[in-house]
Design a protein around this motif. Structure first.
Motif, short mmCIF file in Angstrom:
data_model
loop_
_atom_site.label_atom_id
_atom_site.label_comp_id
_atom_site.label_asym_id
_atom_site.label_seq_id
_atom_site.Cartn_x
_atom_site.Cartn_y
_atom_site.Cartn_z
N GLN A 29 14.57 14.93 43.18
CA GLN A 29 13.27 15.29 42.58
C GLN A 29 13.38 16.57 41.76
O GLN A 29 12.82 16.67 40.67
CB GLN A 29 12.21 15.45 43.67
N SER A 30 14.10 17.54 42.25
CA SER A 30 14.27 18.81 41.54
C SER A 30 15.01 18.59 40.22
O SER A 30 14.62 19.14 39.18
CB SER A 30 15.04 19.79 42.42
N GLU A 31 16.07 17.79 40.25
CA GLU A 31 16.82 17.50 39.03
C GLU A 31 15.94 16.76 38.02
O GLU A 31 15.98 17.04 36.82
CB GLU A 31 18.07 16.67 39.35
N PHE A 32 15.15 15.82 38.51
CA PHE A 32 14.24 15.07 37.64
C PHE A 32 13.25 16.03 36.97
O PHE A 32 13.01 15.95 35.77
CB PHE A 32 13.49 14.01 38.45
N PHE A 33 12.67 16.93 37.76
CA PHE A 33 11.70 17.88 37.23
C PHE A 33 12.34 18.74 36.14
O PHE A 33 11.74 18.94 35.08
CB PHE A 33 11.14 18.75 38.36
N GLN A 34 13.54 19.24 36.38
CA GLN A 34 14.21 20.07 35.39
C GLN A 34 14.49 19.27 34.11
O GLN A 34 14.28 19.77 32.99
CB GLN A 34 15.51 20.63 35.97
N ASP A 35 14.96 18.03 34.27
CA ASP A 35 15.22 17.19 33.10
C ASP A 35 13.94 16.91 32.32
O ASP A 35 13.93 16.93 31.09
CB ASP A 35 15.85 15.85 33.53
N ALA A 64 12.64 7.19 32.45
CA ALA A 64 13.14 8.27 33.30
C ALA A 64 12.47 8.23 34.68
O ALA A 64 13.11 8.48 35.70
CB ALA A 64 12.90 9.63 32.64
N THR A 65 11.19 7.89 34.70
CA THR A 65 10.48 7.79 35.97
C THR A 65 11.00 6.62 36.80
O THR A 65 11.18 6.73 38.02
CB THR A 65 8.96 7.65 35.72
N MET A 107 11.25 18.80 32.19
CA MET A 107 10.83 20.03 31.51
C MET A 107 11.63 20.23 30.22
O MET A 107 11.06 20.60 29.18
CB MET A 107 10.99 21.25 32.42
N ARG A 108 12.93 19.95 30.26
CA ARG A 108 13.74 20.04 29.05
C ARG A 108 13.27 19.02 28.02
O ARG A 108 13.15 19.32 26.83
CB ARG A 108 15.23 19.84 29.37
N ALA A 109 13.01 17.79 28.46
CA ALA A 109 12.55 16.74 27.55
C ALA A 109 11.20 17.11 26.95
O ALA A 109 10.96 16.90 25.76
CB ALA A 109 12.48 15.40 28.28
N LEU A 110 10.31 17.65 27.77
CA LEU A 110 8.99 18.04 27.28
C LEU A 110 9.10 19.12 26.22
O LEU A 110 8.43 19.06 25.17
CB LEU A 110 8.12 18.54 28.44
N THR A 111 9.96 20.09 26.45
CA THR A 111 10.17 21.16 25.48
C THR A 111 10.69 20.59 24.16
O THR A 111 10.19 20.94 23.08
CB THR A 111 11.16 22.20 26.03
N ASP A 112 11.67 19.69 24.25
CA ASP A 112 12.23 19.07 23.06
C ASP A 112 11.18 18.22 22.33
O ASP A 112 11.06 18.29 21.11
CB ASP A 112 13.43 18.20 23.44
N GLN A 113 10.41 17.46 23.09
CA GLN A 113 9.37 16.62 22.48
C GLN A 113 8.30 17.46 21.80
O GLN A 113 7.85 17.14 20.70
CB GLN A 113 8.75 15.70 23.53
N ALA A 114 7.90 18.55 22.44
CA ALA A 114 6.88 19.42 21.85
C ALA A 114 7.40 20.03 20.56
O ALA A 114 6.67 20.11 19.55
CB ALA A 114 6.49 20.51 22.85
N CYS A 156 5.16 6.31 20.88
CA CYS A 156 5.44 5.16 21.76
C CYS A 156 6.88 5.22 22.28
O CYS A 156 7.13 4.98 23.46
CB CYS A 156 5.19 3.86 21.00
N ALA A 157 7.82 5.56 21.41
CA ALA A 157 9.23 5.67 21.83
C ALA A 157 9.40 6.77 22.86
O ALA A 157 10.14 6.61 23.84
CB ALA A 157 10.11 5.94 20.61
N ARG A 158 8.70 7.87 22.69
CA ARG A 158 8.78 8.97 23.67
C ARG A 158 8.18 8.54 25.00
O ARG A 158 8.69 8.87 26.06
CB ARG A 158 8.09 10.21 23.13
N MET A 159 7.07 7.80 24.93
CA MET A 159 6.46 7.30 26.16
C MET A 159 7.44 6.37 26.89
O MET A 159 7.59 6.46 28.11
CB MET A 159 5.16 6.54 25.84
#
Length: 116
Positions: A82-88, A61-62, A90-97, A52-55
């Motif tokens: 938009q490009s900066e958001f996408f990169q951020d 962020a959105t 992807m980094r967050a997704l990697t960390d969360q995974a 829930c906290a990650r959501m």
């Protein structure tokens, strides 16, 4: 009578107000969700709270992206945002995974009584 051809600034103001109302509704939703998770007798409530906290972080962020896009001056500026958001993201997704994988491994080792 409503303005037929609103200025860009009027549109930005209207979008900003709408985004503010959405943020408030989102905060209320997550408050209710957290209260529900907190009262859950399930042993996975800790993991559910973490998810829930990650959501919440991802939704925030959105919303931040929306605020930045509202202020974009042109298409090039919007694409950069938009490009900066996408990169951020992807980094967050990697960390969360990675974090969730570690949590799953700890839970599995606790369940089977082995140390990993």
């Amino acid at each position: 009578m409503a303005e037929i051809n609103p200025s860009a600034e009027a549109i930005r103001t209207m979008l900003g107000e709408t985004l503010g109302r959405l943020r408030k509704a989102n905060a209320e939703y997550f408050d209710l969700l957290e209260k529900g998770l907190g009262s859950s007798p399930l042993p996975i409530s800790g993991q559910a709270k973490e998810i829930c906290a990650r959501m919440q972080h991802n939704v925030a962020a959105t919303f931040d992206l929306g605020e930045k896009l509202i202020q974009a001056q042109d298409v090039q500026d919007a694409l950069k945002i938009q490009s900066e958001f996408f990169q951020d993201q992807m980094r967050a997704l990697t960390d969360q995974a990675k974090t969730m994988g570690e949590s799953a491994m700890k839970a599995a080792s606790a369940m089977f009584g082995t140390k990993i």
